[in-house]
Motif scaffolding. Structure first.
Motif, short mmCIF file in Angstrom:
data_model
loop_
_atom_site.label_atom_id
_atom_site.label_comp_id
_atom_site.label_asym_id
_atom_site.label_seq_id
_atom_site.Cartn_x
_atom_site.Cartn_y
_atom_site.Cartn_z
N ALA A 210 0.82 -1.21 0.00
CA ALA A 210 0.00 0.00 0.00
C ALA A 210 0.86 1.26 0.00
N LEU B 142 1.53 3.36 -3.21
CA LEU B 142 0.57 4.31 -3.76
C LEU B 142 1.03 5.74 -3.48
N GLU B 143 0.62 6.67 -4.32
CA GLU B 143 0.96 8.07 -4.10
C GLU B 143 0.33 8.54 -2.80
N ARG B 144 1.14 9.03 -1.89
CA ARG B 144 0.64 9.37 -0.56
C ARG B 144 -0.08 10.72 -0.57
N ARG C 135 -6.66 10.22 -2.27
CA ARG C 135 -5.48 9.39 -2.02
C ARG C 135 -5.47 8.87 -0.59
N ASP D 107 -13.58 7.56 -4.41
CA ASP D 107 -12.33 6.92 -4.84
C ASP D 107 -11.77 7.59 -6.09
N SER E 139 -8.95 8.79 -6.74
CA SER E 139 -7.58 8.41 -7.08
C SER E 139 -7.47 6.96 -7.54
N HIS F 140 -7.36 4.57 -5.43
CA HIS F 140 -6.59 3.85 -4.40
C HIS F 140 -7.41 2.74 -3.75
#
Length: 520
Positions: A19, A22-24, A60, A121, A123, A125
């Protein structure tokens, strides 16, 4: 990454490592909120708690083993419930707080906006963490309303043209639907619905929106009747009526403290966070066993109670009268006031018949439109008794309650209260205290107009008199009566927005009513 997420156990060290790719979310920005999930059954060798960052704007997600100081929202729950909360569908997320084995502390209201971000959702993610393709939620177009609903809107536009223009501006932007009721001298001027109650269902004047905290005055009126009859004294400790409540620092807490939100329990420590729609036995246990720290010098608190206080106070009714909260309110308040469309809470048969048409609460995050959620709309949340929260009814019924109060307690079906009791309930019992949400003076369960103290404490509008009293429903609704103008206003917008945005739209709508009636 997807392979790791699909094969590693949920919230395990390996799963969290996947996880983390993923782009934070941007840390420290206003649109990013944080919560900590504390697992009651962590697998051996795996993190017992996880910190979650949620970007309310872009959707995100950031997940990592908990470290450092806990954020402002903490949820203690089983691993299965954590999966439902983060990765489940909307109905499963709200169901987490109906289980009976979940605890929450801190800013519970953040969950509404977190829920909307997870559902949208934006993004992708959540879909990535599930290992499934993402979808974009779309709002359905409004279905055609009935002829009487259309006529109700036409009458409202004729009586309050400026108000209806402002309300129609909000529908489709901050809210999918709205309902309005306005009367003067007891004569209805507007009783109409606009837009959508839920996808595919029109909001009309007959819809049953959630009253949320606008239902709290029902219990105030019920206790006022018992006070008037000499069967109850709000200045006595609650433990005088409920001895089992008098433990762990709560021995001297009075009803008056709870009704004026000056009790010693901080809002974030409400023991019903995490279980407000849960099983009765567990709610009673937590409400009555919660410990309360002593207050320095006995100073009053500034602690708004979303659910705990009203849950406890409602249990006084059967002790002194013999009837449970629902029966008492139906027989002694709803009946005489002619509030035939109101359900204190639904029963299972009513939910089976009406559940698919009930207005849903929609939530808007920054830069996002309103998205339907299932908060307060599941069978458990609509059929369990949650005093001061889950009452539903058309706003004309809410208006009839306040028309009764303006008439000094007189209702079409008989007197509900004596005039001195109405005056006592709506008098300024809490003064000199303010909170960051613009609340200042309170009556006995009634918010009071406080613009005269400072514009920051405007309760109901720029023109409401200082004698005005009413209540808000968390970022969705407002009801108030202005004795000087003989005016009752009730508004419900089923699109929940942030506090500042909601306050602006409610004040603007209330001001438009006064302007239309040349009362400004």
């Amino acid at each position: 990454m997807l392979n790791t997420l699909s094969t590693a156990p949920f919230l395990s060290t390996a799963w969290l490592a996947g996880a983390a790719r993923l782009e934070r979310p941007p840390v420290g920005e206003r649109g990013t909120v944080a919560l900590r999930l504390e697992l009651t059954d962590p697998p051996p060798g795996e993190p017992p708690a996880v910190d979650v960052q949620v970007d309310l704007v872009a959707g995100r997600l950031g997940l990592a083993a908990a470290a450092g100081e806990s954020p402002g929202l903490r949820i203690r729950l089983p691993l299965e419930a954590a999966r439902a909360l983060l990765l489940g569908p909307a109905r499963d997320r709200t169901g987490v707080f109906e289980r009976g084995d979940v605890r929450a502390e801190g800013n519970f209201s953040l969950l509404f906006f977190i829920d909307a971000a997870l559902e949208r959702d934006a993004s992708g993610h959540v879909a990535a963490l599930r290992g499934t393709p993402g979808t974009t939620a779309r709002e359905a177009a409004p279905p055609p309303g009935t002829e009487d609903a259309a006529e109700a809107v036409r009458r409202a536009r004729a009586a309050l043209p400026g108000t209806m223009r402002e309300l129609e501006r909000e529908v489709g932007t901050s809210t999918p639907g709205a309902q309005i009721y306005v009367s003067r001298d007891g004569v209805p001027l507007a009783d109409a619905g606009l837009g959508l109650a839920r996808p595919g269902v029109a909001m009309t004047h007959r819809s049953l929106p959630l009253w949320y905290c606008c239902a709290k005055p029902l219990l105030s009126v019920a206790l006022g009747r018992l006070w008037e009859a000499g069967a109850y004294d709000p200045y006595l400790p609650v433990a005088h009526y409920l001895p089992e409540f008098g433990n762990r620092g709560k021995e001297s807490i009075t009803s008056m403290e709870l009704l004026t939100h000056t009790g010693p329990l901080p809002t974030g420590d409400d023991p019903l966070h995490g279980i407000v729609a849960g099983p009765d036995e567990e709610r009673v246990r937590r409400a009555f066993e919660v410990p309360v720290a002593p207050r320095p010098g006995g100073t009053p608190g500034i602690n708004y109670s979303q659910w705990w206080a009203w849950f406890v106070l409602a249990r006084i009714l059967p002790v002194v009268d013999g009837r449970e909260y629902r029966a008492y309110v139906q027989e002694e308040i709803l009946g005489p006031c002619g509030m035939s469309g109101t359900r204190v809470h639904l029963d299972r048969e009513e939910f089976a018949a009406l559940g698919g048409e009930l207005p849903l609460i929609h939530v808007s995050n920054p830069e996002g439109g309103p998205l339907p959620t299932h908060w307060w709309s599941t069978e458990a949340a609509t059929t369990r008794c949650i005093p001061g929260v889950n009452t539903r009814g058309p706003l004309r019924d809410m208006g009839r309650l306040f028309e009764m109060l303006l008439r000094g307690g007189d209702a079409p079906g008989g007197r509900v209260l004596a005039p001195p009791t109405v005056a006592a309930l709506t008098a300024r019992h809490r003064t000199g205290l303010q909170d960051r949400y613009g609340n200042a003076d309170w009556g006995m369960g009634f918010r009071l107009e406080c613009r005269q103290l400072d514009p920051r404490f405007t309760s109901f509008g720029s023109y409401a008199s200082p004698r005005s009293f009413g209540h808000d429903g968390l970022w969705t609704a407002v009801v108030f009566a202005d004795p000087d103008a003989a005016l009752v206003v009730a508004l419900h917008l089923n699109g929940k927005v942030e506090h500042e945005r909601h306050r602006e739209r409610i004040v603007r709508l209330a001001d438009a009513v006064y302007q239309d009636l040349r009362l400004s």
